[in-house]
Design an enzyme around this catalytic site. Sequence first.
Site, short mmCIF file in Angstrom:
data_model
loop_
_atom_site.label_atom_id
_atom_site.label_comp_id
_atom_site.label_asym_id
_atom_site.label_seq_id
_atom_site.Cartn_x
_atom_site.Cartn_y
_atom_site.Cartn_z
N THR A 35 0.83 -1.21 0.00
CA THR A 35 0.00 0.00 0.00
C THR A 35 0.87 1.26 0.00
O THR A 35 0.39 2.33 -0.38
CB THR A 35 -0.90 0.04 1.27
OG1 THR A 35 -0.07 -0.31 2.38
CG2 THR A 35 -2.04 -0.94 1.17
N ASP A 36 2.14 1.15 0.41
CA ASP A 36 2.93 2.39 0.60
C ASP A 36 3.13 3.14 -0.71
O ASP A 36 2.99 4.37 -0.77
CB ASP A 36 4.26 2.14 1.34
CG ASP A 36 5.22 1.15 0.69
OD1 ASP A 36 4.84 0.50 -0.30
OD2 ASP A 36 6.37 1.05 1.19
N SER A 67 32.22 -4.82 3.73
CA SER A 67 31.09 -5.57 4.28
C SER A 67 31.61 -6.81 4.97
O SER A 67 32.27 -7.65 4.35
CB SER A 67 30.12 -6.00 3.16
OG SER A 67 29.28 -7.02 3.65
N LEU A 124 12.60 -8.77 5.75
CA LEU A 124 12.67 -8.04 7.02
C LEU A 124 13.42 -6.72 6.86
O LEU A 124 13.87 -6.11 7.82
CB LEU A 124 13.34 -8.91 8.10
CG LEU A 124 12.60 -10.21 8.40
CD1 LEU A 124 13.34 -11.03 9.44
CD2 LEU A 124 11.16 -9.94 8.86
N SER A 127 17.76 -4.26 3.48
CA SER A 127 18.25 -3.18 2.60
C SER A 127 18.06 -1.82 3.25
O SER A 127 18.98 -1.00 3.26
CB SER A 127 17.50 -3.15 1.26
OG SER A 127 17.19 -4.41 0.84
N ASP A 171 9.83 1.06 4.62
CA ASP A 171 10.94 0.41 5.32
C ASP A 171 11.93 1.43 5.87
O ASP A 171 12.42 1.31 7.00
CB ASP A 171 11.65 -0.57 4.37
CG ASP A 171 10.73 -1.68 3.87
OD1 ASP A 171 9.59 -1.77 4.38
OD2 ASP A 171 11.14 -2.43 2.98
N TYR A 220 7.79 -7.27 -8.17
CA TYR A 220 7.48 -6.09 -7.35
C TYR A 220 7.22 -4.90 -8.26
O TYR A 220 6.19 -4.21 -8.17
CB TYR A 220 8.64 -5.80 -6.39
CG TYR A 220 8.35 -4.67 -5.43
CD1 TYR A 220 7.84 -4.93 -4.17
CD2 TYR A 220 8.56 -3.34 -5.80
CE1 TYR A 220 7.57 -3.89 -3.28
CE2 TYR A 220 8.29 -2.31 -4.92
CZ TYR A 220 7.80 -2.59 -3.67
OH TYR A 220 7.51 -1.55 -2.82
C1 GAF Z 1 9.06 -4.00 0.30
C2 GAF Z 1 9.20 -2.53 -0.05
F1 GAF Z 1 10.48 -2.10 0.17
C3 GAF Z 1 8.21 -1.65 0.73
O1 GAF Z 1 8.29 -0.32 0.27
C4 GAF Z 1 6.78 -2.19 0.63
O2 GAF Z 1 6.22 -1.88 -0.62
C5 GAF Z 1 6.74 -3.70 0.89
O3 GAF Z 1 7.70 -4.42 0.10
C6 GAF Z 1 5.38 -4.29 0.61
O4 GAF Z 1 4.46 -3.76 1.49
O5 GAF Z 1 9.45 -4.21 1.63
#
Ligand code: GAF
Length: 392
Positions: A35-36, A67, A124, A127, A171, A220
Amino acid sequence: MKTPHQLLDAFKARFGTTASVCRAPGRVNLIGEHTDYNDGFVLPAAIEFYCWVAAAPRRDGRLVIHSENFDETVEAALDSLSPLEKKHWANYPLGVASALRQAGKPFTGANIYIAGDVPFGAGLSSSAAVEVATGFALLGQSGLQVDRLELAQLCQKAENEFVGARVGIMDQFISCFGRASHALLLDCRSLQHEFVKVPADLQLVICNTMVKHELASSEYNARRAECEEGVRILRKAFPEIRALRDVTLSQLDEHGRNLPSKVFARCRHVITENARVKTAVEAFRREDRQALGQLMRDSHRSLRDDYEVSCKELDLMVEVAAAQPGLIGARMTGGGFGGCTINLVECAAVSDFRRKVAAAYSSKTGLTPEIFVSPATGGALQIVVLENKPAG
Ligand code: GAF
């Protein structure tokens, strides 16, 4: 987990100086998935898995980044930062340095040592933890004030433009703004946020399916494009719409015939998921556990059937959890195609829950899942490391 002293020792052994130390957490998302980037609502919590970064300034305009997890060092000139090959770990810190430079933050180079314990590729947010910890460290070691909102936005920009993943802001935002014992309700359009207490007798239990399907990053971006296509078509009937956040279910039903069926289903997920986030926050506040459980179940189903970002291992992990006493709710968390589920579990039931879920998942898949328990925790910070090492 490394202690800050061990990190400083490792930094000194490699670079010969002392350094400042920052850390930034990973996250789980309780509800509000995909949803973001539709200007919608999310409810993540930061967890006690961190990326740690030690950094010290250089004066020669170069970045030297080591790293520990990948046991590799990368060098680059600040004036000519460009991405390495796709999926290279260093693209995240390099992207952050590039975004900070573009935003006019003056720094003259740095030695950076990165060590993290957020599991990679598990949904989780390892990144974002690397990005935020690196940004925090680069700003800190240059004596610059850290504006958390700006840092979250610059880290998202790094991931969008430098890494090439069109992620939303969730995130990076929670990694900057997490608060102990709380989830964070974020309006991803206005960026207004409020904290929602996680009841003290519930634990966040994170079950890692141990699979990560290759599709994750390409699918994605494809989902994001489908959402944008939905908005483009619906805007013909409703010109005021800017994002799926603005669309109601009845508007979608009314004009759904104009949308390809997959796009229709993607839109339905986003619209119903936004509503679920708001209802879940009310349920948290009145401690209505039954409602919470139902909302998490509905969210998972919608991600599985309408958004098609689940997979058989995530579905199985949710199903196995549902049969356990003490479970309030379970669903996949993060981008999907593998990774983890988030489970709200009564404290008293947690140890049996872990044991039984692990046994049932293993017997059906042959995989040994990792099951973590973490309280909701605070956001990124600089660690003050005292000179005297603790004894022992
Ligand atoms: C990943 C993305 F980085 C977030 O921005 C978000 O879209 C998520 O997937 C799904 O809710 O973590």
